[in-house]
Design an enzyme around this catalytic site. Structure first.
Site, PDB file in Angstrom:
ATOM      1  N   ALA A 142       1.827  13.038  12.693  1.00  0.00           N
ATOM      2  CA  ALA A 142       2.374  14.079  11.815  1.00  0.00           C
ATOM      3  C   ALA A 142       3.898  14.044  11.913  1.00  0.00           C
ATOM      4  O   ALA A 142       4.510  14.746  12.721  1.00  0.00           O
ATOM      5  CB  ALA A 142       1.829  15.439  12.225  1.00  0.00           C
ATOM      6  N   THR A 153      -2.484  11.555   7.772  1.00  0.00           N
ATOM      7  CA  THR A 153      -3.658  10.710   7.520  1.00  0.00           C
ATOM      8  C   THR A 153      -4.637  10.789   8.682  1.00  0.00           C
ATOM      9  O   THR A 153      -4.248  10.599   9.834  1.00  0.00           O
ATOM     10  CB  THR A 153      -3.215   9.249   7.289  1.00  0.00           C
ATOM     11  OG1 THR A 153      -2.378   9.221   6.141  1.00  0.00           O
ATOM     12  CG2 THR A 153      -4.406   8.324   7.088  1.00  0.00           C
ATOM     13  N   THR A 191       4.753  -1.417  13.523  1.00  0.00           N
ATOM     14  CA  THR A 191       3.426  -2.050  13.611  1.00  0.00           C
ATOM     15  C   THR A 191       2.640  -1.767  12.337  1.00  0.00           C
ATOM     16  O   THR A 191       2.021  -2.667  11.764  1.00  0.00           O
ATOM     17  CB  THR A 191       2.637  -1.497  14.821  1.00  0.00           C
ATOM     18  OG1 THR A 191       3.480  -1.515  15.947  1.00  0.00           O
ATOM     19  CG2 THR A 191       1.389  -2.293  15.086  1.00  0.00           C
ATOM     20  N   ARG A 225       3.660  -1.121   9.375  1.00  0.00           N
ATOM     21  CA  ARG A 225       4.190  -1.858   8.213  1.00  0.00           C
ATOM     22  C   ARG A 225       3.657  -3.287   8.179  1.00  0.00           C
ATOM     23  O   ARG A 225       3.291  -3.803   7.129  1.00  0.00           O
ATOM     24  CB  ARG A 225       5.730  -1.909   8.274  1.00  0.00           C
ATOM     25  CG  ARG A 225       6.346  -0.648   7.804  1.00  0.00           C
ATOM     26  CD  ARG A 225       7.848  -0.613   8.040  1.00  0.00           C
ATOM     27  NE  ARG A 225       8.294   0.748   7.805  1.00  0.00           N
ATOM     28  CZ  ARG A 225       9.441   1.245   8.184  1.00  0.00           C
ATOM     29  NH1 ARG A 225      10.322   0.489   8.821  1.00  0.00           N
ATOM     30  NH2 ARG A 225       9.762   2.490   7.928  1.00  0.00           N
ATOM     31  N   GLN A 252      -5.016 -21.207 -20.811  1.00  0.00           N
ATOM     32  CA  GLN A 252      -3.841 -21.222 -19.919  1.00  0.00           C
ATOM     33  C   GLN A 252      -3.335 -19.812 -19.583  1.00  0.00           C
ATOM     34  O   GLN A 252      -2.818 -19.574 -18.508  1.00  0.00           O
ATOM     35  CB  GLN A 252      -2.708 -22.027 -20.552  1.00  0.00           C
ATOM     36  CG  GLN A 252      -2.859 -23.518 -20.322  1.00  0.00           C
ATOM     37  CD  GLN A 252      -1.604 -24.282 -20.667  1.00  0.00           C
ATOM     38  OE1 GLN A 252      -0.709 -23.776 -21.347  1.00  0.00           O
ATOM     39  NE2 GLN A 252      -1.537 -25.519 -20.210  1.00  0.00           N
ATOM     40  N   GLU A 307       4.581   4.517   5.068  1.00  0.00           N
ATOM     41  CA  GLU A 307       5.301   3.805   6.151  1.00  0.00           C
ATOM     42  C   GLU A 307       6.628   3.244   5.652  1.00  0.00           C
ATOM     43  O   GLU A 307       7.061   2.180   6.082  1.00  0.00           O
ATOM     44  CB  GLU A 307       4.465   2.669   6.756  1.00  0.00           C
ATOM     45  CG  GLU A 307       3.076   3.016   7.192  1.00  0.00           C
ATOM     46  CD  GLU A 307       3.020   4.200   8.130  1.00  0.00           C
ATOM     47  OE1 GLU A 307       4.073   4.575   8.680  1.00  0.00           O
ATOM     48  OE2 GLU A 307       1.921   4.754   8.288  1.00  0.00           O
ATOM     49  N   GLY A 308       7.244   3.946   4.752  1.00  0.00           N
ATOM     50  CA  GLY A 308       8.540   3.500   4.226  1.00  0.00           C
ATOM     51  C   GLY A 308       8.367   2.859   2.868  1.00  0.00           C
ATOM     52  O   GLY A 308       7.664   1.859   2.739  1.00  0.00           O
ATOM     53  N   THR A 309       9.014   3.454   1.860  1.00  0.00           N
ATOM     54  CA  THR A 309       8.875   2.953   0.481  1.00  0.00           C
ATOM     55  C   THR A 309       9.513   1.554   0.369  1.00  0.00           C
ATOM     56  O   THR A 309      10.256   1.112   1.258  1.00  0.00           O
ATOM     57  CB  THR A 309       9.614   3.892  -0.492  1.00  0.00           C
ATOM     58  OG1 THR A 309      11.009   3.901  -0.124  1.00  0.00           O
ATOM     59  CG2 THR A 309       9.050   5.296  -0.457  1.00  0.00           C
TER      60      THR A 309
HETATM   61  C1  FAD Z   1      -1.525   8.704   1.165  1.00  0.00           C
HETATM   62  C2  FAD Z   1      -0.369   8.933   2.097  1.00  0.00           C
HETATM   63  C3  FAD Z   1      -0.585   8.929   3.467  1.00  0.00           C
HETATM   64  C4  FAD Z   1       0.468   9.176   4.358  1.00  0.00           C
HETATM   65  N1  FAD Z   1       0.213   9.234   5.719  1.00  0.00           N
HETATM   66  C5  FAD Z   1       1.191   9.698   6.543  1.00  0.00           C
HETATM   67  C6  FAD Z   1       0.898   9.972   7.925  1.00  0.00           C
HETATM   68  O1  FAD Z   1      -0.207   9.737   8.427  1.00  0.00           O
HETATM   69  N2  FAD Z   1       1.875  10.540   8.692  1.00  0.00           N
HETATM   70  C7  FAD Z   1       3.113  10.804   8.190  1.00  0.00           C
HETATM   71  O2  FAD Z   1       3.931  11.330   8.939  1.00  0.00           O
HETATM   72  N3  FAD Z   1       3.439  10.510   6.906  1.00  0.00           N
HETATM   73  C8  FAD Z   1       2.500   9.975   6.062  1.00  0.00           C
HETATM   74  N4  FAD Z   1       2.803   9.715   4.738  1.00  0.00           N
HETATM   75  C9  FAD Z   1       4.141   9.956   4.248  1.00  0.00           C
HETATM   76  C10 FAD Z   1       4.886   8.710   3.766  1.00  0.00           C
HETATM   77  O3  FAD Z   1       5.298   7.923   4.848  1.00  0.00           O
HETATM   78  C11 FAD Z   1       6.024   9.179   2.866  1.00  0.00           C
HETATM   79  O4  FAD Z   1       5.428   9.620   1.653  1.00  0.00           O
HETATM   80  C12 FAD Z   1       7.044   8.111   2.596  1.00  0.00           C
HETATM   81  O5  FAD Z   1       7.778   7.807   3.743  1.00  0.00           O
HETATM   82  C13 FAD Z   1       8.006   8.510   1.473  1.00  0.00           C
HETATM   83  O6  FAD Z   1       8.485   9.807   1.646  1.00  0.00           O
HETATM   84  P1  FAD Z   1       8.460  10.835   0.419  1.00  0.00           P
HETATM   85  O7  FAD Z   1       7.110  10.761  -0.211  1.00  0.00           O
HETATM   86  O8  FAD Z   1       8.914  12.155   0.880  1.00  0.00           O
HETATM   87  O9  FAD Z   1       9.480  10.237  -0.645  1.00  0.00           O
HETATM   88  P2  FAD Z   1      11.067  10.554  -0.712  1.00  0.00           P
HETATM   89  O10 FAD Z   1      11.694  10.277   0.595  1.00  0.00           O
HETATM   90  O11 FAD Z   1      11.252  11.892  -1.320  1.00  0.00           O
HETATM   91  O12 FAD Z   1      11.535   9.462  -1.754  1.00  0.00           O
HETATM   92  C14 FAD Z   1      11.527   9.668  -3.173  1.00  0.00           C
HETATM   93  C15 FAD Z   1      12.089   8.424  -3.826  1.00  0.00           C
HETATM   94  O13 FAD Z   1      13.435   8.230  -3.447  1.00  0.00           O
HETATM   95  C16 FAD Z   1      13.623   6.949  -2.894  1.00  0.00           C
HETATM   96  N5  FAD Z   1      14.642   7.001  -1.857  1.00  0.00           N
HETATM   97  C17 FAD Z   1      14.727   7.871  -0.810  1.00  0.00           C
HETATM   98  N6  FAD Z   1      15.789   7.605  -0.069  1.00  0.00           N
HETATM   99  C18 FAD Z   1      16.419   6.551  -0.637  1.00  0.00           C
HETATM  100  C19 FAD Z   1      17.584   5.810  -0.350  1.00  0.00           C
HETATM  101  N7  FAD Z   1      18.335   6.076   0.720  1.00  0.00           N
HETATM  102  N8  FAD Z   1      17.919   4.784  -1.163  1.00  0.00           N
HETATM  103  C20 FAD Z   1      17.165   4.489  -2.238  1.00  0.00           C
HETATM  104  N9  FAD Z   1      16.050   5.143  -2.584  1.00  0.00           N
HETATM  105  C21 FAD Z   1      15.677   6.164  -1.777  1.00  0.00           C
HETATM  106  C22 FAD Z   1      12.258   6.565  -2.353  1.00  0.00           C
HETATM  107  O14 FAD Z   1      12.107   5.173  -2.208  1.00  0.00           O
HETATM  108  C23 FAD Z   1      11.367   7.137  -3.436  1.00  0.00           C
HETATM  109  O15 FAD Z   1      11.306   6.267  -4.515  1.00  0.00           O
HETATM  110  C24 FAD Z   1       1.767   9.401   3.834  1.00  0.00           C
HETATM  111  C25 FAD Z   1       1.972   9.366   2.450  1.00  0.00           C
HETATM  112  C26 FAD Z   1       0.939   9.134   1.587  1.00  0.00           C
HETATM  113  C27 FAD Z   1       1.181   9.128   0.106  1.00  0.00           C
END
Ligand code: FAD
Length: 396
Positions: free
Chosen positions: A136, A170, A247, A249, A285, A372-374
């Site tokens: 969490a 999760t 790990t 990722r 093709q 785990e990081g977008t």
């Molecule tokens: C199904 C699911 C399961 C998950 N499980 C867990 C879990 O078990 N434990 C846990 O702790 N978390 C969990 N997460 C959270 C997940 O890791 C986050 O959703 C993720 O890190 C992105 O955070 P956010 O959704 O708040 O997006 P935000 O941080 O709000 O990002 C929004 C947008 O802005 C972009 N962005 C943000 N900062 C920058 C930057 N500096 N430069 C360029 N672009 C940027 C992002 O790439 C994205 O496109 C889960 C998420 C999902 C959807």
């Protein structure tokens, strides 16, 4: 032979050792025989039956698939990162999150961070298979930027009082232990919180694009939640969370490769079988090119993923190995999304039906570019590494 030699000589990937090849083949059989028939049932029911997870987990344990990543003293096999990645690829070959059952990795990162007393009380039940854990970290206002977490932990005698919210936890629906990141004296710190602790409130279990899925992703409220000081993980919370992220990722990259492999196999067979305008569509093709691009990108993603795993095993600079993991996660997750899109196109109407694996993968793989990081965050990590250390360590 020095373990670091393969990298030094430019040999980027060692051959999989025979025991890992054997394990991978057994996992592939388990996925095919035990999990694929269940996928069809889940598609028909629109839900993962309660109890199914634990039943499958028991069967996977009996077949010898759990805790393989753990040190031998905890009953594991100390499987290398390369071995874990090879196994995790097979996990990617099942939809609905069922693959997590075969790639049942033990809490290695937690063992490395926790005190002996914490291991005995909190981690051993997970190792024994009596419990599972959930991380969490994320909050409503702290996702990519997890340094922005607002959850606090305030000391009160021998206890800590935790307040805040946690999103997307999760496996929270099954977990006996939550690993919660909160600020203690302004420092991000991990706390071990047992299920049922008063003040740990499940706000909701929202539905997600990949449902029906084996895990729910809970939204939690920490409502003056009290834990003993013995539940505070001593090593730096932020660093601890980062080890777990890295790990995970790499394992996401591996699962994406496995998913793409299954999709390409399904589409290739179908292209040979489906006749349109008097010829199998495989002879067009337009179809061949989609298959060719998919296969080419899959190989590139697999090489990157295996290479990143080997970098850890060979003792490369952790920052460089981390950068390579980001490249693998970025490329493999985006590759898998492209492959799923093409494969739906090859199956066309059939690929759009929810009882078809292509439809499920098309939805389910989307999250691999987010959790785990977008993709954007992976690009930031890669670019920062390049700017700081130069190209050589990352491109070799
Ligand atoms: C199904 C699911 C399961 C998950 N499980 C867990 C879990 O078990 N434990 C846990 O702790 N978390 C969990 N997460 C959270 C997940 O890791 C986050 O959703 C993720 O890190 C992105 O955070 P956010 O959704 O708040 O997006 P935000 O941080 O709000 O990002 C929004 C947008 O802005 C972009 N962005 C943000 N900062 C920058 C930057 N500096 N430069 C360029 N672009 C940027 C992002 O790439 C994205 O496109 C889960 C998420 C999902 C959807």
């Amino acid at each position: 032979v020095s373990l670091t030699e393969p990298i030094a000589t430019g040999l980027a990937i060692p051959e999989l050792p025979p025991d890992v090849r054997e394990l991978k083949a057994r996992a592939a059989r388990f996925v095919r025989e035990e999990l694929h028939p269940i996928e069809d049932r889940i598609a028909a029911d629109g839900d993962v039956e309660p109890g199914l997870y634990w039943e499958l987990k028991r069967r996977a344990r009996e077949a010898g698939f759990s805790n393989l990543n753990l040190p031998e003293e905890y009953g594991g096999r100390d499987l290398s990162m390369l071995g874990q990645v090879a196994l995790e690829e097979e996990a990617g070959k099942a939809t609905n999150g069922l693959g997590f059952i075969v790639a049942d990795r033990g809490p290695r990162e937690l063992l490395a961070m926790a005190t002996p007393e914490q291991i005995e009380r909190y981690v051993q039940p997970i190792v024994r298979g009596d419990a599972t854990e959930a991380w969490a970290i994320t909050e409503a206002n702290a996702g990519s930027d997890h340094n922005a977490i607002a959850a606090t932990a305030v000391r009160d005698g021998d206890e800590w009082v935790l307040t805040g919210d946690k999103w997307y936890v999760t496996g929270g629906d099954k977990a006996s232990l939550y690993i919660v990141l909160a600020r203690a004296d302004r420092e991000p710190t991990l706390f071990l919180v047992e299920r049922g602790t008063p003040g740990l409130v499940v706000v909701r279990e929202p539905r997600f694009m990949h449902d029906p899925y084996v895990y729910k992703h809970q939204e939690l409220r920490l409502d003056d939640l009290r834990v003993p000081d013995a539940a505070r993980v001593p090593s730096g919370g932020d660093a601890g969370a980062k080890v777990w992220f890295t790990t995970e990722r790499l394992m996401i990259a591996a699962r994406c490769c496995g998913s793409a492999e299954r999709l390409i196999e399904l589409a290739t067979d179908w292209a040979k079988e489906r006749v349109a305008f008097g010829r199998p569509i495989a002879e067009y093709q337009a179809i061949q090119f989609m298959l060719a691009d998919s296969l080419t990108e899959l190989l590139a993603a697999r090489l990157m993923t295996y290479h990143a795993a080997h970098a850890f095993d060979a003792g490369a600079d952790p920052k460089v190995a981390h950068g390579k993991t980001s490249m693998a996660k970025l490329y493999a997750s985006e590759m898998a999304g492209r492959v799923a899109d093409r494969v739906v196109q090859i199956f066309a109407g059939r690929g759009y039906m929810s009882d078809h694996p292509a439809e499920r993968y098309y939805r389910e793989l989307r999250v691999d570019r987010i959790w785990e990081g977008t993709s954007e965050i992976q690009r930031l990590i890669i670019a920062r590494g390049l700017l700081k250390r130069g190209l050589a360590p990352y491109a070799s």
